[in-house]
Design a protein around this motif. Structure first.
Motif, PDB file in Angstrom:
ATOM      1  N   PHE A 170      37.744  49.013  15.733  1.00  0.00           N
ATOM      2  CA  PHE A 170      39.147  49.050  15.332  1.00  0.00           C
ATOM      3  C   PHE A 170      39.485  47.848  14.452  1.00  0.00           C
ATOM      4  CE2 PHE A 170      38.946  46.697  19.309  1.00  0.00           C
ATOM      5  CZ  PHE A 170      39.744  45.584  19.066  1.00  0.00           C
ATOM      6  N   GLU A 171      40.483  48.052  13.598  1.00  0.00           N
ATOM      7  CA  GLU A 171      41.024  46.961  12.802  1.00  0.00           C
ATOM      8  C   GLU A 171      42.509  47.210  12.600  1.00  0.00           C
ATOM      9  OE1 GLU A 171      40.033  44.209   8.904  1.00  0.00           O
ATOM     10  OE2 GLU A 171      39.188  46.237   9.008  1.00  0.00           O
ATOM     11  N   GLY A 172      43.318  46.154  12.857  1.00  0.00           N
ATOM     12  CA  GLY A 172      44.765  46.289  12.767  1.00  0.00           C
ATOM     13  C   GLY A 172      45.331  45.718  11.486  1.00  0.00           C
ATOM     14  N   PHE A 200      48.840  52.670  22.431  1.00  0.00           N
ATOM     15  CA  PHE A 200      47.553  52.705  21.733  1.00  0.00           C
ATOM     16  C   PHE A 200      46.608  53.709  22.394  1.00  0.00           C
ATOM     17  CE2 PHE A 200      43.277  51.551  20.702  1.00  0.00           C
ATOM     18  CZ  PHE A 200      43.304  50.978  19.434  1.00  0.00           C
ATOM     19  N   GLU A 201      46.414  53.563  23.678  1.00  0.00           N
ATOM     20  CA  GLU A 201      45.412  54.370  24.383  1.00  0.00           C
ATOM     21  C   GLU A 201      45.771  55.853  24.382  1.00  0.00           C
ATOM     22  OE1 GLU A 201      44.854  52.527  28.234  1.00  0.00           O
ATOM     23  OE2 GLU A 201      44.786  50.540  27.304  1.00  0.00           O
ATOM     24  N   GLU A 202      47.063  56.137  24.531  1.00  0.00           N
ATOM     25  CA  GLU A 202      47.501  57.540  24.581  1.00  0.00           C
ATOM     26  C   GLU A 202      47.131  58.302  23.307  1.00  0.00           C
ATOM     27  OE1 GLU A 202      50.370  55.223  27.210  1.00  0.00           O
ATOM     28  OE2 GLU A 202      49.184  54.932  25.391  1.00  0.00           O
ATOM     29  N   GLN A 203      47.142  57.618  22.158  1.00  0.00           N
ATOM     30  CA  GLN A 203      46.853  58.281  20.887  1.00  0.00           C
ATOM     31  C   GLN A 203      45.359  58.607  20.714  1.00  0.00           C
ATOM     32  OE1 GLN A 203      49.062  56.656  17.406  1.00  0.00           O
ATOM     33  NE2 GLN A 203      50.212  55.416  18.903  1.00  0.00           N
ATOM     34  N   LEU A 204      44.519  58.047  21.600  1.00  0.00           N
ATOM     35  CA  LEU A 204      43.089  58.357  21.537  1.00  0.00           C
ATOM     36  C   LEU A 204      42.724  59.571  22.378  1.00  0.00           C
ATOM     37  CD1 LEU A 204      41.397  54.824  21.718  1.00  0.00           C
ATOM     38  CD2 LEU A 204      42.155  56.092  19.699  1.00  0.00           C
ATOM     39  N   ILE A 205      43.622  59.983  23.264  1.00  0.00           N
ATOM     40  CA  ILE A 205      43.328  61.121  24.142  1.00  0.00           C
ATOM     41  C   ILE A 205      43.085  62.373  23.290  1.00  0.00           C
ATOM     42  CG2 ILE A 205      44.324  62.678  25.877  1.00  0.00           C
ATOM     43  CD1 ILE A 205      45.690  60.264  27.123  1.00  0.00           C
ATOM     44  N   GLY A 206      42.009  63.098  23.605  1.00  0.00           N
ATOM     45  CA  GLY A 206      41.650  64.311  22.866  1.00  0.00           C
ATOM     46  C   GLY A 206      40.670  64.074  21.745  1.00  0.00           C
ATOM     47  N   VAL A 215      46.148  54.710  14.427  1.00  0.00           N
ATOM     48  CA  VAL A 215      46.996  54.521  15.603  1.00  0.00           C
ATOM     49  C   VAL A 215      48.190  53.659  15.199  1.00  0.00           C
ATOM     50  CG1 VAL A 215      47.153  53.515  17.910  1.00  0.00           C
ATOM     51  CG2 VAL A 215      45.090  54.754  17.221  1.00  0.00           C
ATOM     52  N   ASN A 216      49.388  54.214  15.351  1.00  0.00           N
ATOM     53  CA  ASN A 216      50.613  53.498  15.001  1.00  0.00           C
ATOM     54  C   ASN A 216      51.297  53.003  16.281  1.00  0.00           C
ATOM     55  OD1 ASN A 216      51.227  54.056  11.899  1.00  0.00           O
ATOM     56  ND2 ASN A 216      50.330  55.910  12.791  1.00  0.00           N
ATOM     57  N   VAL A 217      51.447  51.684  16.365  1.00  0.00           N
ATOM     58  CA  VAL A 217      52.092  51.086  17.538  1.00  0.00           C
ATOM     59  C   VAL A 217      52.987  49.933  17.092  1.00  0.00           C
ATOM     60  CG1 VAL A 217      50.323  51.696  19.246  1.00  0.00           C
ATOM     61  CG2 VAL A 217      50.076  49.611  17.896  1.00  0.00           C
ATOM     62  N   THR A 218      53.807  49.471  18.026  1.00  0.00           N
ATOM     63  CA  THR A 218      54.670  48.320  17.769  1.00  0.00           C
ATOM     64  C   THR A 218      54.407  47.267  18.842  1.00  0.00           C
ATOM     65  OG1 THR A 218      56.402  49.694  16.791  1.00  0.00           O
ATOM     66  CG2 THR A 218      57.049  47.503  17.555  1.00  0.00           C
ATOM     67  N   PHE A 219      54.151  46.032  18.403  1.00  0.00           N
ATOM     68  CA  PHE A 219      53.932  44.960  19.369  1.00  0.00           C
ATOM     69  C   PHE A 219      55.206  44.707  20.177  1.00  0.00           C
ATOM     70  CE2 PHE A 219      50.238  43.822  16.768  1.00  0.00           C
ATOM     71  CZ  PHE A 219      49.341  43.417  17.748  1.00  0.00           C
ATOM     72  N   PRO A 220      55.081  44.381  21.460  1.00  0.00           N
ATOM     73  CA  PRO A 220      56.257  44.065  22.271  1.00  0.00           C
ATOM     74  C   PRO A 220      57.024  42.885  21.685  1.00  0.00           C
ATOM     75  CG  PRO A 220      54.308  44.340  23.663  1.00  0.00           C
ATOM     76  CD  PRO A 220      53.829  44.312  22.244  1.00  0.00           C
ATOM     77  N   ALA A 221      58.335  42.883  21.877  1.00  0.00           N
ATOM     78  CA  ALA A 221      59.172  41.809  21.332  1.00  0.00           C
ATOM     79  C   ALA A 221      58.793  40.450  21.915  1.00  0.00           C
ATOM     80  CB  ALA A 221      60.643  42.113  21.608  1.00  0.00           C
ATOM     81  N   GLU A 222      58.272  40.449  23.176  1.00  0.00           N
ATOM     82  CA  GLU A 222      57.926  39.179  23.812  1.00  0.00           C
ATOM     83  C   GLU A 222      56.445  38.824  23.637  1.00  0.00           C
ATOM     84  OE1 GLU A 222      57.538  42.477  26.880  1.00  0.00           O
ATOM     85  OE2 GLU A 222      58.939  41.882  25.294  1.00  0.00           O
ATOM     86  N   TYR A 223      55.758  39.475  22.694  1.00  0.00           N
ATOM     87  CA  TYR A 223      54.332  39.225  22.479  1.00  0.00           C
ATOM     88  C   TYR A 223      54.104  37.749  22.165  1.00  0.00           C
ATOM     89  CZ  TYR A 223      49.535  40.208  21.018  1.00  0.00           C
ATOM     90  OH  TYR A 223      48.158  40.228  20.918  1.00  0.00           O
ATOM     91  N   GLY A 230      57.216  42.239  18.065  1.00  0.00           N
ATOM     92  CA  GLY A 230      58.183  43.227  17.609  1.00  0.00           C
ATOM     93  C   GLY A 230      57.826  43.937  16.311  1.00  0.00           C
ATOM     94  N   LYS A 231      56.622  43.663  15.773  1.00  0.00           N
ATOM     95  CA  LYS A 231      56.242  44.229  14.467  1.00  0.00           C
ATOM     96  C   LYS A 231      55.494  45.564  14.641  1.00  0.00           C
ATOM     97  CE  LYS A 231      57.523  40.695  11.848  1.00  0.00           C
ATOM     98  NZ  LYS A 231      56.510  39.792  11.277  1.00  0.00           N
ATOM     99  N   PRO A 232      55.791  46.556  13.769  1.00  0.00           N
ATOM    100  CA  PRO A 232      54.993  47.794  13.758  1.00  0.00           C
ATOM    101  C   PRO A 232      53.678  47.541  13.025  1.00  0.00           C
ATOM    102  CG  PRO A 232      56.739  47.896  12.106  1.00  0.00           C
ATOM    103  CD  PRO A 232      56.942  46.613  12.848  1.00  0.00           C
ATOM    104  N   VAL A 233      52.578  48.051  13.572  1.00  0.00           N
ATOM    105  CA  VAL A 233      51.268  47.853  12.962  1.00  0.00           C
ATOM    106  C   VAL A 233      50.488  49.164  12.994  1.00  0.00           C
ATOM    107  CG1 VAL A 233      51.120  45.406  13.579  1.00  0.00           C
ATOM    108  CG2 VAL A 233      50.254  47.128  15.157  1.00  0.00           C
ATOM    109  N   VAL A 234      49.426  49.198  12.179  1.00  0.00           N
ATOM    110  CA  VAL A 234      48.547  50.371  12.140  1.00  0.00           C
ATOM    111  C   VAL A 234      47.124  49.914  12.449  1.00  0.00           C
ATOM    112  CG1 VAL A 234      47.573  52.193  10.716  1.00  0.00           C
ATOM    113  CG2 VAL A 234      49.978  51.553  10.431  1.00  0.00           C
TER     114      VAL A 234
END
Length: 428
Positions: A170-172, A200-206, A215-223, A230-234
């Motif tokens: 993986f690479e973000g 993240f993990e849910e998008q790998l199912i199947g 995989v499109n996710v957003t880091f938690p605001a308290e990261y 709070g940033k969206p990443v791919v």
């Protein structure tokens, strides 16, 4: 040295410590010998100027502060022992006089443990605590053993499900730019373990081995990394392999492979015996805690604020140790939960006050009952500790500081005190 109790108001004590002039002058000479190399005096090589010359140039008291710092750690413990007081905080020191006639006269203000009358501590009524082991608990323990001895097996053309292990590259990227720490190769990820960013993990199912996915996710605001919080990443992800957990059969062969027993029946009996021992210890600990709580409730004493704060310090230190096992620290926890240290301390204040009060009461009972830790008690405790840490007794003993030894002895004394409370309790 002379020690005199001047005043006692509540938990505040004022004492006067007098050190004769000869002893004080000896400390001044020690200070001179320690510090003379710091002074450049015209006509003398550095560090060679006589004491009287340095005192003439810089003032008679140039070495006094350091001399007092040399003397105080020696005379203060003797003074509090002589006056039979038990400080709980750092002393506040004022110098009243330094003279040839009276020597060094110091006035010390310090907070001490509160005095109080013990309430009833014998004949405490408590309900017996029984933690019975169920067959379900035995089966759960055996299942845990099966899982520890499970194998991960690659399965061709297998779609990922919860509980499967994905071997991924993986690479973000954030706004199209790769970010630090966002890349990995042949990483083992258990789907459903929630070890990656939420979603993240849910998008790998199947997905199957050989497939690639964005995989499109957003880091938690308290990261903890502020540049990503709070940033969206791919993430560009490639599934290299899909593995499933293959459990061994729960039978005699498993018992032979995973334990010292020849049959499953023997293994099952051993598991039950260990669970019952744990349950017994847990029941005893719960009952001891209840007795201590009831005994403490019978005594009126207010926990000093300084002791409460020290207890909170210990609690947060222990919390930080626990977090380190998870790869975190206290500061990261605060950042993740959006709290500051003051809030965390306040949250623990009530529990800390309760612990301090219990400690004061138990110490008072130990004194009243003349309970102490003997040399035999201490040696037995070291034997247990050496076995626990797999360390020779003499090496363990040599590694202990004086404060560690006192702490161990105090723990023994408190444990024996609680033993006395249990022996004299009415357990229904």
């Amino acid at each position: 040295m002379k020690a005199e109790l001047i005043k006692k108001e509540g938990n505040k004590v004022t004492l006067k410590i007098t050190v004769d002039n000869n002893k004080f002058e000896a400390a001044v000479t020690k200070s001179y010998n320690k510090n003379k190399g710091k002074y450049n005096i015209p006509g003398f090589r550095k560090g060679k100027a006589p004491k009287v010359v340095i005192e003439t140039q810089y003032g008679k008291g140039i070495f006094y502060n350091d001399a007092i710092e040399i003397l105080f750690p020696e005379v203060y413990p003797n003074a509090i022992k002589e006056l039979n007081i038990d400080p709980i905080d750092r002393p506040d020191l004022d110098v009243e006089e330094i003279s040839q006639d009276n020597g060094l006269v110091m006035v010390v203000n310090v907070e001490v443990k509160p005095e109080f009358e013990l309430g009833a501590y014998k004949g405490i009524e408590v309900a017996k605590v029984d933690n019975n082991v169920t067959e379900t608990e035995v089966e759960v323990s055996l299942d845990e053993m099966l899982n520890k001895n499970a194998r991960l097996v690659s399965v061709e053309d297998k779609a990922l499900e919860n509980g499967n292990t994905a071997i991924i590259d993986f690479e973000g990227f954030e706004s199209g730019v790769a970010f630090e720490g966002g890349k990995g190769e042949n990483h083992n990820l258990v789907i459903g373990s929630n070890t990656f960013i939420p979603g993240f993990e849910e998008q790998l199912i199947g997905k199957k081995a050989g497939e690639e996915i964005e995989v499109n996710v957003t880091f938690p605001a308290e990261y903890h990394a502020e540049n990503l919080a709070g940033k969206p990443v791919v993430f560009n992800v490639k599934v290299n392999d899909v593995k499933v957990k293959e459990l061994p059969e729960l039978d005699d062969e498993f018992a032979k492979d995973a334990s010292e027993f020849d049959t499953l029946a023997e293994l099952r009996a051993d598991v039950r015996a260990k669970l019952e021992e744990e349950a017994k210890n847990s029941s005893e600990a719960q009952m001891r805690n209840v007795i201590v709580e009831k005994v403490a409730a019978n005594t009126e004493v207010e926990a000093p604020e300084s002791m409460i704060q020290q207890q909170i310090d210990n609690m947060l230190m222990e919390l930080n140790y626990q977090l380190q096992y998870q790869g975190l620290n206290l500061q990261q926890l605060l950042e993740m939960t959006g709290r500051d240290i003051a809030e965390l301390r306040e949250e623990r204040k009530a529990d800390a006050a309760k612990l301090v009060k219990s400690s004061l009461v138990l110490e008072a009972i130990a004194d009243a009952e003349k309970i102490d830790s003997s040399d035999e008690d201490f040696s037995a405790e070291l034997e247990k500790m050496s076995s626990m840490y797999n360390m020779e007794v003499e090496k363990l003993k040599a590694s202990l500081r004086e404060s560690d030894i006192e702490d161990i002895k105090n723990q023994i004394k408190i444990r024996k005190t609680i033993d006395l409370l249990v022996e004299n309790a009415i357990i229904a």
